[in-house]
Design an enzyme around this catalytic site. Structure first.
Site, PDB file in Angstrom:
ATOM      1  N   GLY A 126       6.743  -2.133   5.940  1.00 51.62           N
ATOM      2  CA  GLY A 126       8.131  -2.592   5.877  1.00 51.62           C
ATOM      3  C   GLY A 126       9.107  -1.726   6.636  1.00 51.62           C
ATOM      4  O   GLY A 126       8.783  -0.627   7.091  1.00 51.62           O
ATOM      5  N   GLU A 127      10.305  -2.250   6.775  1.00 48.74           N
ATOM      6  CA  GLU A 127      11.387  -1.552   7.475  1.00 48.74           C
ATOM      7  C   GLU A 127      12.445  -1.158   6.436  1.00 48.74           C
ATOM      8  O   GLU A 127      13.143  -2.024   5.888  1.00 48.74           O
ATOM      9  CB  GLU A 127      11.973  -2.484   8.549  1.00 48.74           C
ATOM     10  CG  GLU A 127      13.305  -2.049   9.128  1.00 48.74           C
ATOM     11  CD  GLU A 127      13.353  -0.605   9.629  1.00 48.74           C
ATOM     12  OE1 GLU A 127      12.404  -0.155  10.291  1.00 48.74           O
ATOM     13  OE2 GLU A 127      14.353   0.073   9.326  1.00 48.74           O
ATOM     14  N   CYS A 164       3.435   8.451   1.144  1.00 48.69           N
ATOM     15  CA  CYS A 164       3.996   7.489   2.096  1.00 48.69           C
ATOM     16  C   CYS A 164       4.202   6.177   1.336  1.00 48.69           C
ATOM     17  O   CYS A 164       3.237   5.579   0.854  1.00 48.69           O
ATOM     18  CB  CYS A 164       2.996   7.326   3.248  1.00 48.69           C
ATOM     19  SG  CYS A 164       3.468   6.096   4.465  1.00 48.69           S
ATOM     20  N   SER A 201      11.330   5.417  15.094  1.00 51.95           N
ATOM     21  CA  SER A 201      10.144   5.001  15.849  1.00 51.95           C
ATOM     22  C   SER A 201      10.625   4.570  17.225  1.00 51.95           C
ATOM     23  O   SER A 201      11.215   3.509  17.370  1.00 51.95           O
ATOM     24  CB  SER A 201       9.446   3.844  15.123  1.00 51.95           C
ATOM     25  OG  SER A 201       9.022   4.297  13.849  1.00 51.95           O
ATOM     26  N   LEU A 202      10.393   5.416  18.214  1.00 50.93           N
ATOM     27  CA  LEU A 202      10.957   5.163  19.546  1.00 50.93           C
ATOM     28  C   LEU A 202       9.922   4.517  20.470  1.00 50.93           C
ATOM     29  O   LEU A 202      10.113   3.412  20.962  1.00 50.93           O
ATOM     30  CB  LEU A 202      11.501   6.477  20.137  1.00 50.93           C
ATOM     31  CG  LEU A 202      12.305   6.326  21.426  1.00 50.93           C
ATOM     32  CD1 LEU A 202      13.585   5.544  21.193  1.00 50.93           C
ATOM     33  CD2 LEU A 202      12.642   7.704  22.016  1.00 50.93           C
ATOM     34  N   HIS A 203       8.846   5.227  20.722  1.00 44.78           N
ATOM     35  CA  HIS A 203       7.659   4.705  21.415  1.00 44.78           C
ATOM     36  C   HIS A 203       7.807   4.368  22.894  1.00 44.78           C
ATOM     37  O   HIS A 203       6.804   4.080  23.556  1.00 44.78           O
ATOM     38  CB  HIS A 203       7.081   3.477  20.696  1.00 44.78           C
ATOM     39  CG  HIS A 203       6.818   3.695  19.243  1.00 44.78           C
ATOM     40  ND1 HIS A 203       6.293   4.866  18.746  1.00 44.78           N
ATOM     41  CD2 HIS A 203       6.992   2.891  18.167  1.00 44.78           C
ATOM     42  CE1 HIS A 203       6.168   4.774  17.431  1.00 44.78           C
ATOM     43  NE2 HIS A 203       6.591   3.590  17.049  1.00 44.78           N
ATOM     44  N   CYS A 236       6.489  -5.134  15.714  1.00 48.73           N
ATOM     45  CA  CYS A 236       6.195  -4.134  16.747  1.00 48.73           C
ATOM     46  C   CYS A 236       4.757  -4.391  17.217  1.00 48.73           C
ATOM     47  O   CYS A 236       3.863  -4.656  16.402  1.00 48.73           O
ATOM     48  CB  CYS A 236       6.352  -2.728  16.191  1.00 48.73           C
ATOM     49  SG  CYS A 236       8.029  -2.400  15.569  1.00 48.73           S
ATOM     50  N   CYS A 273       1.635  -2.589  15.522  1.00 49.07           N
ATOM     51  CA  CYS A 273       1.633  -2.324  14.081  1.00 49.07           C
ATOM     52  C   CYS A 273       1.008  -3.490  13.314  1.00 49.07           C
ATOM     53  O   CYS A 273       1.422  -4.647  13.462  1.00 49.07           O
ATOM     54  CB  CYS A 273       3.055  -2.086  13.591  1.00 49.07           C
ATOM     55  SG  CYS A 273       3.132  -1.776  11.827  1.00 49.07           S
ATOM     56  N   CYS A 280       6.452  -7.257   6.952  1.00 51.68           N
ATOM     57  CA  CYS A 280       7.531  -6.731   7.785  1.00 51.68           C
ATOM     58  C   CYS A 280       7.894  -7.795   8.809  1.00 51.68           C
ATOM     59  O   CYS A 280       7.019  -8.508   9.316  1.00 51.68           O
ATOM     60  CB  CYS A 280       7.090  -5.457   8.508  1.00 51.68           C
ATOM     61  SG  CYS A 280       8.398  -4.706   9.515  1.00 51.68           S
ATOM     62  N   GLU A 335       0.826  -1.205   0.000  1.00 50.17           N
ATOM     63  CA  GLU A 335       0.000   0.000   0.000  1.00 50.17           C
ATOM     64  C   GLU A 335       0.863   1.258   0.000  1.00 50.17           C
ATOM     65  O   GLU A 335       1.958   1.277   0.540  1.00 50.17           O
ATOM     66  CB  GLU A 335      -0.906   0.004   1.240  1.00 50.17           C
ATOM     67  CG  GLU A 335      -1.968  -1.077   1.132  1.00 50.17           C
ATOM     68  CD  GLU A 335      -2.830  -1.230   2.377  1.00 50.17           C
ATOM     69  OE1 GLU A 335      -3.981  -1.636   2.226  1.00 50.17           O
ATOM     70  OE2 GLU A 335      -2.353  -0.960   3.481  1.00 50.17           O
ATOM     71  N   CYS A 383      -0.957   5.467  10.323  1.00 49.06           N
ATOM     72  CA  CYS A 383       0.273   4.838  10.820  1.00 49.06           C
ATOM     73  C   CYS A 383      -0.039   3.474  11.409  1.00 49.06           C
ATOM     74  O   CYS A 383      -0.901   3.350  12.282  1.00 49.06           O
ATOM     75  CB  CYS A 383       0.888   5.673  11.938  1.00 49.06           C
ATOM     76  SG  CYS A 383       1.337   7.319  11.450  1.00 49.06           S
ATOM     77  N   SER A 409      12.251   6.362   7.745  1.00 50.85           N
ATOM     78  CA  SER A 409      11.825   6.065   9.111  1.00 50.85           C
ATOM     79  C   SER A 409      12.233   4.640   9.458  1.00 50.85           C
ATOM     80  O   SER A 409      11.997   3.708   8.685  1.00 50.85           O
ATOM     81  CB  SER A 409      10.305   6.211   9.204  1.00 50.85           C
ATOM     82  OG  SER A 409       9.853   5.940  10.511  1.00 50.85           O
TER      83      SER A 409
HETATM   84  N1  SAH Z   1       9.416   0.303   9.937  1.00 54.44           N
HETATM   85  C1  SAH Z   1       9.576   1.722   9.873  1.00 54.44           C
HETATM   86  C2  SAH Z   1       8.607   2.369   8.900  1.00 54.44           C
HETATM   87  C3  SAH Z   1       7.162   2.281   9.319  1.00 54.44           C
HETATM   88  S1  SAH Z   1       6.651   3.873   9.792  1.00 54.44           S
HETATM   89  C4  SAH Z   1       9.455   2.313  11.255  1.00 54.44           C
HETATM   90  O1  SAH Z   1       9.123   1.567  12.169  1.00 54.44           O
HETATM   91  O2  SAH Z   1       9.751   3.485  11.446  1.00 54.44           O
HETATM   92  C5  SAH Z   1       5.131   3.584  10.546  1.00 54.44           C
HETATM   93  C6  SAH Z   1       5.060   4.337  11.847  1.00 54.44           C
HETATM   94  O3  SAH Z   1       3.774   4.095  12.458  1.00 54.44           O
HETATM   95  C7  SAH Z   1       6.089   3.851  12.838  1.00 54.44           C
HETATM   96  O4  SAH Z   1       6.527   4.937  13.616  1.00 54.44           O
HETATM   97  C8  SAH Z   1       5.267   2.896  13.662  1.00 54.44           C
HETATM   98  O5  SAH Z   1       5.848   2.608  14.891  1.00 54.44           O
HETATM   99  C9  SAH Z   1       3.975   3.648  13.773  1.00 54.44           C
HETATM  100  N2  SAH Z   1       2.840   2.810  14.168  1.00 54.44           N
HETATM  101  C10 SAH Z   1       2.723   1.486  14.041  1.00 54.44           C
HETATM  102  N3  SAH Z   1       1.541   1.072  14.485  1.00 54.44           N
HETATM  103  C11 SAH Z   1       0.884   2.171  14.912  1.00 54.44           C
HETATM  104  C12 SAH Z   1      -0.399   2.403  15.474  1.00 54.44           C
HETATM  105  N4  SAH Z   1      -1.254   1.396  15.660  1.00 54.44           N
HETATM  106  N5  SAH Z   1      -0.746   3.668  15.775  1.00 54.44           N
HETATM  107  C13 SAH Z   1       0.100   4.688  15.552  1.00 54.44           C
HETATM  108  N6  SAH Z   1       1.323   4.545  15.013  1.00 54.44           N
HETATM  109  C14 SAH Z   1       1.708   3.300  14.710  1.00 54.44           C
END
Ligand code: SAH
Length: 368
Positions: free
Chosen positions: A169-170, A115, A224-226, A126, A129, A122, A101, A343, A201
């Site tokens: 994907g990453e 995007c 993507s830290l979280h 996470c 995701c 992937c 997508e 996201c 990202s």
């Molecule tokens: N793999 C890369 C590119 C994906 S970017 C990365 O992790 O950065 C997609 C972004 O959306 C990432 O920051 C991911 O952590 C975030 N994301 C994933 N699931 C989500 C959700 N349910 N709600 C909000 N953000 C989310």
């Protein structure tokens, strides 16, 4: 190059995958002067030619030879769904049936950010995701990444002037193809999308950050830290077991030192999990405003993850703690969730678009 000169190949796998040097090699093989490669490049990427026949400054025999070997057939989306604000999700099918997508995110007026996906599925899993639930099918070719731009251009009326590698994907798990695509997007004789308008990202693949720092490119880096500590981050993001927080932050600091680009930390807020005052203070301790900023994104709902988006007041309180510590913070709400285009919601499935009308207000990641 033998494969190129001897048979007709998929436009995505080959034509859009070819670096400038590969065009020069092919033309040499075909007995042509190499300046032709620049002409072709301009037709493809600056003028948007849709067939070799349009390339009128090439000899007719060369046009025929190229058309026999390569195709410029457009990549038609299987499904296109748009919300009122114009956020548009494109479902694309690769030659081998893999589905990916892309999301077009309006940014004001005619402009939009695209995007793009970098892998089918992937491997990183996470917790919140949706793409991670699929597992990895395969890496995308550079041409399958570049092709997403042409498809998005044809499918919408927006002028796409920014790219974010935040789809499925990453990117750093498909480093070579991603960088090849970045160089094609960025090339001054072609699409000429400025490096500062391209964001890569990563979930925290430290070797990728280090390699990127040495590329001599000015692309934006998002992480993507979280979570601000290893215990919580490893629960949410298994990649943290391999490259823990301190190592990740150090690599980002080095990236900033090498490129002078401010690194963006993406932080998805989950109610009661990583949105506490304690987490905010711990995050503020990690982030040095001289090299980093923070984007807060309230969780987008996904079926498999048992967590909620915090209230706007909780999100604001979290942001305020960071701001008081001098950190540049943006509180965003992820657009496109009615389309499952926000996201973390991309699953490469048909019919995930729920066409109910919500308040339409423009692109994904719009400031609250
Ligand atoms: N793999 C890369 C590119 C994906 S970017 C990365 O992790 O950065 C997609 C972004 O959306 C990432 O920051 C991911 O952590 C975030 N994301 C994933 N699931 C989500 C959700 N349910 N709600 C909000 N953000 C989310």
């Amino acid at each position: 190059m033998e494969s190129i000169s001897n048979r007709r190949v998929s436009p995505l796998k080959m034509t859009w995958s070819m670096a400038k040097k590969e065009w020069a090699d092919l033309l040499r093989e075909l007995g042509q002067p190499t300046f032709r490669s620049k002409q072709i490049w301009q037709w493809l990427y600056a003028k948007g030619a849709q067939s070799f026949d349009e390339m009128t400054n090439l000899p007719a025999a060369l046009r025929t030879a190229l058309a026999e070997r390569l195709s410029l057939a457009p990549w038609a989306p299987l499904e296109t769904v748009a919300d009122e604000g114009g956020t548009t999700k494109l479902l694309l099918e690769c030659e081998d049936g893999e589905r990916i997508e892309s999301v077009v995110i309006p940014s004001g007026g005619e402009a939009a950010t695209l995007c793009v996906s970098t892998q089918a599925g992937c491997a990183f899993k996470c917790a919140f995701c949706a793409t991670g639930q699929l597992g990895l099918s395969r890496n995308l070719e550079a041409g399958e990444i570049v092709g997403q731009l042409f498809t998005a251009r044809a499918a919408t009326s927006f002028h796409i002037d920014h790219l974010v590698f935040m789809g499925m994907g990453e990117p750093f798990a498909n480093y070579d193809n991603v960088l090849k695509a970045v160089r094609i997007f960025n090339d001054q004789d072609g699409l000429a999308i400025g490096a500062r308008r391209i964001t890569l990202s990563t979930c925290g693949v430290v070797p990728g950050i280090k390699r990127l720092a040495d590329e001599g490119l000015q692309v934006e880096l998002a992480i993507s830290l979280h979570a601000p500590d290893d215990a919580l981050r490893s629960r949410l993001m298994p990649v943290n077991n391999r490259w823990p927080v301190a190592e990740l932050i150090a690599a980002c600091r080095d990236y900033n030192a090498a490129t002078r680009r401010i690194v963006t930390f993406e932080y998805t807020l989950v109610d009661g999990l990583n949105d506490t005052r304690l987490c905010a203070s711990a995050l503020a301790d990690l982030i040095d405003p001289s090299f980093a900023r923070v984007n807060l994104i309230p969780l987008s709902p996904v079926a498999h993850f048992d967590g909620n988006r915090p209230s706007p007041a909780r999100c604001e309180a979290f942001a305020a703690i960071l701001r008081r510590r001098g950190i540049n913070v943006t509180l965003r709400h992820s657009k496109g969730s009615a389309l499952s285009a926000a996201c973390g919601q991309l699953r490469g499935e048909q019919g995930t678009g729920n066409r109910e009308r919500g308040p339409g207000n423009g692109g994904k990641n719009v400031e609250l």
